[in-house]
Design a protein around this motif. Structure first.
Motif, PDB file in Angstrom:
ATOM      1  N   GLY A  34       0.797  -1.219   0.000  1.00  0.00           N
ATOM      2  CA  GLY A  34       0.000   0.000   0.000  1.00  0.00           C
ATOM      3  C   GLY A  34       0.825   1.263   0.000  1.00  0.00           C
ATOM      4  O   GLY A  34       0.423   2.243   0.596  1.00  0.00           O
ATOM      5  N   GLY A  35       1.950   1.266  -0.610  1.00  0.00           N
ATOM      6  CA  GLY A  35       2.734   2.479  -0.732  1.00  0.00           C
ATOM      7  C   GLY A  35       3.741   2.676   0.371  1.00  0.00           C
ATOM      8  O   GLY A  35       4.339   3.726   0.472  1.00  0.00           O
ATOM      9  N   THR A  37       3.338   2.780   3.753  1.00  0.00           N
ATOM     10  CA  THR A  37       2.991   3.524   4.950  1.00  0.00           C
ATOM     11  C   THR A  37       3.211   2.655   6.178  1.00  0.00           C
ATOM     12  O   THR A  37       3.332   1.446   6.096  1.00  0.00           O
ATOM     13  N   GLY A  42      -2.901   3.040   2.870  1.00  0.00           N
ATOM     14  CA  GLY A  42      -2.550   3.849   1.730  1.00  0.00           C
ATOM     15  C   GLY A  42      -3.645   3.844   0.690  1.00  0.00           C
ATOM     16  O   GLY A  42      -4.779   3.436   0.942  1.00  0.00           O
ATOM     17  N   TRP A  43      -3.285   4.306  -0.479  1.00  0.00           N
ATOM     18  CA  TRP A  43      -4.295   4.487  -1.517  1.00  0.00           C
ATOM     19  C   TRP A  43      -4.837   3.168  -2.037  1.00  0.00           C
ATOM     20  O   TRP A  43      -6.003   3.081  -2.439  1.00  0.00           O
ATOM     21  N   THR A  46      -7.551   1.863   0.395  1.00  0.00           N
ATOM     22  CA  THR A  46      -8.705   2.759   0.315  1.00  0.00           C
ATOM     23  C   THR A  46      -9.487   2.522  -0.962  1.00  0.00           C
ATOM     24  O   THR A  46     -10.722   2.441  -0.947  1.00  0.00           O
ATOM     25  N   LEU A  47      -8.791   2.383  -2.074  1.00  0.00           N
ATOM     26  CA  LEU A  47      -9.456   2.149  -3.353  1.00  0.00           C
ATOM     27  C   LEU A  47     -10.207   0.826  -3.353  1.00  0.00           C
ATOM     28  O   LEU A  47     -11.368   0.755  -3.768  1.00  0.00           O
TER      29      LEU A  47
END
Length: 65
Positions: A34-35, A37, A42-43, A46-47
């Motif tokens: 997730g990037g 974090t 992360g995005w 969430t997506l």
């Protein structure tokens, strides 16, 4: 399984993923996903959570033929 039950499961899973993006494995359990974090969120999480919620609403409101 009935589509209404699947819809509620998807909505519940999406809400839980938005509330707890780390997956409940602690600070270091999902590091790198997730990037990068600290909580593993992360995005991407969430997506996917939003997609789950939208799909769940679609399953709840759809007419089964």
């Amino acid at each position: 399984m009935d589509t209404k039950v699947v819809g509620w499961i998807q909505i519940g899973g999406g809400v839980l993923a938005l509330l707890f993006p780390g997956g409940g494995v602690g600070m270091m359990g999902m590091m790198g996903f997730g990037g990068g974090t600290m909580m593993g969120g992360g995005w991407a999480v969430t997506l996917l959570a939003l997609i789950f919620i939208v799909t769940g609403v679609f399953n709840l409101t759809g007419n089964k033929k």
